[in-house]
Design a protein around this motif. Structure first.
Motif, PDB file in Angstrom:
ATOM      1  N   ASP A 133       0.662  -1.154  -0.065  1.00  0.00           N
ATOM      2  CA  ASP A 133      -0.026   0.003  -0.170  1.00  0.00           C
ATOM      3  C   ASP A 133       0.797   1.460   0.115  1.00  0.00           C
ATOM      4  O   ASP A 133       0.664   2.095  -0.906  1.00  0.00           O
ATOM      5  CB  ASP A 133      -0.855  -0.182   1.368  1.00  0.00           C
ATOM      6  N   ALA A 138      -9.589  -2.489   3.499  1.00  0.00           N
ATOM      7  CA  ALA A 138      -8.199  -2.461   3.342  1.00  0.00           C
ATOM      8  C   ALA A 138      -7.821  -3.253   1.790  1.00  0.00           C
ATOM      9  O   ALA A 138      -7.052  -2.596   1.294  1.00  0.00           O
ATOM     10  CB  ALA A 138      -7.717  -3.210   4.368  1.00  0.00           C
ATOM     11  N   VAL A 181      -6.086  -1.133  -1.264  1.00  0.00           N
ATOM     12  CA  VAL A 181      -4.875  -1.441  -1.985  1.00  0.00           C
ATOM     13  C   VAL A 181      -5.065  -1.397  -3.477  1.00  0.00           C
ATOM     14  O   VAL A 181      -4.499  -0.942  -4.311  1.00  0.00           O
ATOM     15  CB  VAL A 181      -4.316  -2.508  -1.593  1.00  0.00           C
ATOM     16  N   PHE A 216      -7.089   2.254   3.192  1.00  0.00           N
ATOM     17  CA  PHE A 216      -6.433   1.021   3.771  1.00  0.00           C
ATOM     18  C   PHE A 216      -5.907   1.338   4.988  1.00  0.00           C
ATOM     19  O   PHE A 216      -6.472   0.336   5.771  1.00  0.00           O
ATOM     20  CB  PHE A 216      -4.976   0.873   2.909  1.00  0.00           C
ATOM     21  N   ALA A 236      -6.816  -1.701   8.088  1.00  0.00           N
ATOM     22  CA  ALA A 236      -5.716  -2.473   8.298  1.00  0.00           C
ATOM     23  C   ALA A 236      -5.150  -2.226   9.527  1.00  0.00           C
ATOM     24  O   ALA A 236      -4.902  -3.520  10.316  1.00  0.00           O
ATOM     25  CB  ALA A 236      -4.692  -2.277   7.155  1.00  0.00           C
TER      26      ALA A 236
END
Length: 416
Positions: free
Chosen positions: A52, A108, A112, A145, A149
């Motif tokens: 990412d 998430a 990405v 993200f 995450a």
């Protein structure tokens, strides 16, 4: 005699004696018995974070080639950097609020994918405004993200700062790899080579979605409770912002300092930047280990205290290998509190881990890029060395703010 030997099975009483075990053994079992599973999940989140943030690091790596291939002005080039910063920094706290209130575990993977698609297509668009919008969308993907995450990684890491440092170090690895991977491709094929970076995003998104389905099928997500402490979280955010200013300052001007002041080659200047970024990866991992041993707040304070002598060594050593060593050590000390600040923010806001991750990983990290034009003005007047020297005000401010941070466990026990 046989009657005397039968009563001997008294070992059942010690095994049934639970008094010494529950407080300590149960608290430590997850870090030893379940350790392989924890580290496997943390490696996955660390790799995903690296992919990412690779797209965040690719923006400054590709901007010079937009200038060379498309003949963009410096103002237009700085506009692309601004688009990436706006997309990745401002939305993150709001996305974090949404992650805490709704089940958005898929965010998430979507982030990405959008980060990779936006940057990958930017080099194929002929119009400047199309490029600008795609880089803005790529920054938005980066913003999507981090909160999701960060929340999932904290659930996997538990209370281990060392495990959380694996996730945080992934971002440093992504920044480190961006120029290493992009430069040869851009030299060979021009800005159209950005399309080569779409597949890693697609593969990472697929892996995260599959992991999310398995997680949902196995057990529902954990819910953290506790009183949110906004005052220390605000102080922690200021520490992260100050650290971000120093990071962006060194990252921007270290190569120019090597070329203009030390009269080194471009290759040696690139080696200095590599040492600084590599030190950042090592410092992030080392900070997590230290925090588990000496405490999170002390680790933040230690990083701030060591930053000033390392920065002074970087600027005062005349040449040779010593400046490269100080470039490495500056990266280590600057990133020593990085993973700790992420975990500490989630400890201060236990009911809002997504919001905490959005601020510490997103807004706090990216806001330094918005202040970098001020350092550019200083560099125009006093050169790259003057811009780096102005960063000497950062460590005392960071240390003073760090002294105001309470250790979470110590204040929560009396309140409970």
């Amino acid at each position: 005699m046989t009657e005397l030997t039968e009563p001997v099975p008294q070992p059942s009483t010690p095994s049934a004696d639970p008094t010494p075990e529950p407080p300590s053994a149960r608290g430590r079992e997850p870090t030893s018995g379940a350790e392989p599973g924890i580290w496997r999940r943390m490696r996955m989140w660390g790799i995903a974070h690296a992919v990412d943030d690779l797209y965040q690091g690719l923006v400054p790596a590709t901007v010079p080639y937009f200038v060379l291939d498309r003949h963009y002005s410096y103002v237009a080039a700085s506009g692309l950097t601004l688009a990436a910063t706006l997309g990745s920094s401002i939305p993150q706290p709001f996305i974090g609020l949404a992650v805490d209130r709704m089940r958005l575990g898929w965010l998430a993977a979507a982030g990405v994918a959008l980060a990779g698609l936006g940057l990958g297509l930017s080099g194929l668009m002929p119009s400047y405004w199309a490029v600008w919008c795609l880089i803005l969308l790529s920054g938005l993907g980066v913003a999507m993200f981090h909160p999701s995450a960060g929340k999932a990684a904290r659930d996997s890491a538990g209370d281990s700062a060392a495990a959380m440092s694996v996730f945080a170090a992934g971002g440093s690895v992504g920044f480190f790899l961006a120029p290493v991977l992009a430069t040869p491709a851009l030299i060979a094929w021009g800005v159209g080579a950005t399309a080569l970076f779409i597949p890693p995003a697609a593969l990472t998104a697929f892996v995260l979605l599959r992991h999310r389905r398995r997680q949902d099928a196995a057990a529902p997500g954990s819910v953290r409770t506790g009183a949110d402490r906004w005052r220390p979280f605000a102080v922690l955010t200021c520490v992260e912002v100050v650290r971000s200013v120093a990071f962006f300052g060194v990252n921007t001007f270290i190569e120019l300092y090597w070329i203009r002041h030390l009269h080194a080659s471009r290759a040696l200047a690139g080696a200095a930047l590599t040492c600084f970024l590599a030190g950042g990866v090592g410092g992030t991992l080392l900070g997590g280990r230290l925090a588990d041993r000496i405490g999170m707040v002390r680790t933040v304070q230690l990083g701030a205290a060591l930053m000033l002598p390392m920065l002074a060594g970087l600027l005062l050593t005349p040449g040779g290998g010593a400046p490269l060593l100080f470039a490495l050590l500056t990266g280590v000390c600057l990133n020593l509190p990085f993973a700790v600040l992420v975990k500490l923010g989630q400890d201060y806001l236990p009911a809002r881990p997504g919001t905490a991750a959005g601020v510490t990983l997103g807004l706090g990290v990216s806001v330094g890029g918005l202040i970098s034009p001020v350092l550019g003005v200083i560099a125009d007047a006093h050169g790259p060395r003057g811009a780096l020297a102005s960063l000497a005000v950062v460590p005392p401010i960071a240390l003073a703010l760090g002294l105001l941070l309470p250790e979470p466990g110590r204040e929560e026990k009396p309140a409970a």
